[in-house]
Design a protein around this motif. Structure first.
Motif, PDB file in Angstrom:
ATOM      1  N   GLY A 106      12.916  21.991 -32.425  1.00  0.00           N
ATOM      2  CA  GLY A 106      13.752  21.104 -31.623  1.00  0.00           C
ATOM      3  C   GLY A 106      13.544  21.466 -30.173  1.00  0.00           C
ATOM      4  O   GLY A 106      13.402  22.640 -29.835  1.00  0.00           O
ATOM      5  N   ALA A 117      18.208  18.114 -29.324  1.00  0.00           N
ATOM      6  CA  ALA A 117      18.404  19.272 -30.198  1.00  0.00           C
ATOM      7  C   ALA A 117      19.473  20.234 -29.705  1.00  0.00           C
ATOM      8  O   ALA A 117      19.840  21.154 -30.428  1.00  0.00           O
ATOM      9  N   HIS A 153      22.917  21.951 -28.873  1.00  0.00           N
ATOM     10  CA  HIS A 153      24.334  21.991 -29.213  1.00  0.00           C
ATOM     11  C   HIS A 153      25.115  22.497 -28.008  1.00  0.00           C
ATOM     12  O   HIS A 153      24.610  23.304 -27.237  1.00  0.00           O
ATOM     13  N   HIS A 188      21.883  21.941 -38.608  1.00  0.00           N
ATOM     14  CA  HIS A 188      21.420  20.570 -38.810  1.00  0.00           C
ATOM     15  C   HIS A 188      22.600  19.602 -38.667  1.00  0.00           C
ATOM     16  O   HIS A 188      23.517  19.632 -39.489  1.00  0.00           O
ATOM     17  N   ASN A 245      18.995  16.357 -35.243  1.00  0.00           N
ATOM     18  CA  ASN A 245      18.090  17.059 -34.346  1.00  0.00           C
ATOM     19  C   ASN A 245      16.860  16.163 -34.368  1.00  0.00           C
ATOM     20  O   ASN A 245      16.197  16.013 -35.406  1.00  0.00           O
ATOM     21  N   HIS A 283      13.664  17.467 -35.751  1.00  0.00           N
ATOM     22  CA  HIS A 283      13.720  17.657 -37.207  1.00  0.00           C
ATOM     23  C   HIS A 283      13.527  16.321 -37.924  1.00  0.00           C
ATOM     24  O   HIS A 283      12.828  16.225 -38.932  1.00  0.00           O
TER      25      HIS A 283
END
Ligand code: C2O
Ligand code: CU
Length: 506
Positions: free
Chosen positions: A246, A279, A281, A434, A491, A494
């Motif tokens: 990511g 990606a 957080h 995820h 993400n 991903h």
């Protein structure tokens, strides 16, 4: 070759490799917060609001003194906001003038399948050659089932919007290439409102602010930096960031501006926050000049108002999640500042934006103790089926990718078939972080890590942040429309690297 899990084990669990901008960055909290323009319908006749969006290349001065080439909806990043009323249908006609095919998905929309932006339902640019669609990157499934590919030069997406009022967002969803397309700018907001919400007395007008938070990295010439898609180039010296883990940038943008500042009244504000990052957080906190944390009063989740407000000091946000939050700026002295910080960041990525409290002002807004009473109350006993899905790294084609239930995405395979109207419980388990998103439906979180849901799991969600090693149970009713939908990790890298599956509603 390094296995995906070994590569990840060497990194902090929730971060990919961070891209470092090669251009001087502005000091924090200087650039004014932009508010995305609201798109005007080209027609409102026949009970339908009709919009036209051209997807085209444009550039913007995101960092002072340099121009950044972008892929845009209507020339801006974020794209223009669409404002709608619940139950009033909207048609958006997308015309693709970009150099690549695209697909548009309205994230959180209860949308018939043919307008849901399935990753092979493409809007083609003029003159695009069919064969060049098969040059997929390392995800190992570049040769699509041609029967699954729908292609057009312009496309009308129709959204009934017969759903709870909330903040949605539209973004690119082309198979294998969603992450770089969003990174280059293909994202915008879509708000649904209704009379019940309007009558609550929540902060409104200029005291309601959409905040789309996204990280990016910039090359020396101001262009966006992004790791090469070609796996053989990814390890090239000087190419930073990891397409597998990511991609994280070192510049935090809000509504397209770096670490902006916004002047506010000493009053309540409604912040409609979207994590539009690929990606990254965040764990958001609002901190006063003297180091106090202000309450973040959550009034809504991904899919609209909560039953009752929930007060947070720290608000975790995974990609694609939305939180509807009220902050009361009358609690700090006029002339002072409230900074929105990210506890998961370090240095500049620990800062998001600031509010300067400019003046005292009358405030007749309120936060009712009861916000809504139409939240679904599905119980475990209502479920006709329990399904298990693992979200893990694994082998894909000749390389490494991200798998759901051991398999990488294949548009030609049917993964899950659900009966329209059925209530189901899904048990999800993750190896690393995820954020799991279901198209079409909202769900409720039943449990997390074998325990009751966390405070920020309240309400109706469409994306749940699974933390490393964590399991969670969600419950939903699959109603609305029949057809082929998706669920996937949000993400975005991903997702491109296989972590997506087909959800067939019959
Ligand atoms: Cu935000 Cu499948 O999408
Ligand atoms: Cu993931």
């Amino acid at each position: 070759g390094l296995s995906a899990s070994a590569a990840l084990a060497r990194r902090p669990s929730i971060t990919g490799a961070e891209l470092r901008s090669a251009v001087p960055l502005p000091p924090p909290f200087q650039v004014p917060l932009p508010l995305p323009s609201v798109l005007k319908p080209v027609s409102t006749s026949g009970g339908v609001d009709r919009y036209e969006i051209t997807q085209r290349e444009a550039s913007a001065e995101i960092l002072p003194g340099v121009r950044t080439p972008l892929w845009t909806y209507e020339g801006t990043f974020p794209g223009p906001t669409i404002e709608s009323r619940r139950g009033r249908p909207v048609t958006v006609s997308h015309r693709n003038e970009l150099p690549v095919p695209t697909a548009v998905h309205l994230h959180g929309g209860r949308t018939p399948a043919d307008s849901d932006g399935y990753p092979t339902d493409l809007v083609l640019p003029e003159g695009w050659q069919e064969h060049s669609m098969h040059m997929g990157h390392g995800s190992g499934h570049g040769m699509h089932d041609p029967r699954a590919v729908v292609t057009e030069l312009t496309r009308d997406y129709t959204f009934p919007l017969d759903q709870r009022p909330t903040l949605l967002w539209y973004h690119d969803h082309r198979m294998d290439f969603t992450a770089p397309a969003i990174w280059r700018g293909l994202a915008g907001l879509h708000v649904i409102r209704d009379d019940a919400e309007d009558s609550l007395g929540l902060p409104a007008g200029r005291r309601e602010l959409p905040l789309a938070i996204a990280d990016r990295a910039f090359a020396a010439d101001g262009s966006l930096d992004y790791p090469a898609l070609d796996p053989t180039l990814r390890e090239r010296p000087g190419v930073r960031g990891s397409y597998l883990a990511g991609v994280l940038g070192d510049v935090i943008l809000v509504n397209g501006a770096p670490w902006p500042v916004h002047e506010v009244d000493a009053a309540r504000y409604r912040l409609r926050i979207l994590n539009a990052s690929n990606a990254r957080h965040y764990e958001l906190e609002a901190v006063t000049d003297d180091g106090r944390q202000l309450d973040l009063v959550q009034i809504g989740a991904d899919q609209g108002l909560l039953a009752a407000p929930v007060t947070h000091r720290l608000l975790p946000m995974a990609p694609a999640e939305r939180y509807d939050v009220v902050i009361d700026f009358s609690r700090v002295p006029v002339g002072s500042r409230v900074r929105l910080l990210n506890r998961l960041g370090a240095g500049r990525t620990g800062e998001v934006m600031a509010f300067r409290v400019a003046r005292t002002a009358a405030d007749d807004s309120r936060i009712p103790r009861t916000l809504s009473n139409d939240l679904p109350t599905w119980r475990r006993a209502d479920a006709v089926r329990v399904r298990d899905f693992s979200f893990r790294a694994g082998r894909m084609g000749g390389g490494h990718g991200w798998l759901i239930g051991g398999l990488p995405f294949d548009p030609a395979r049917s993964d899950v078939t659900v009966r329209l109207g059925d209530v189901e419980v899904w048990r999800l388990v993750a190896d690393v972080h995820h954020p799991v998103h279901l198209h079409l439906v909202g769900f409720r979180v039943l449990s997390r890590g074998g325990r009751p849901p966390l405070p920020h799991d309240a309400g109706l969600k469409d994306t749940i942040s699974l933390r490393p090693g964590e399991s969670a149970e969600i419950i939903t009713r699959f109603d609305g429309y029949r057809g082929r939908y998706l669920f996937h990790c949000h993400n975005a890298e991903h997702e491109d690297m296989g972590m997506m599956a087909n959800l067939e509603i019959v």
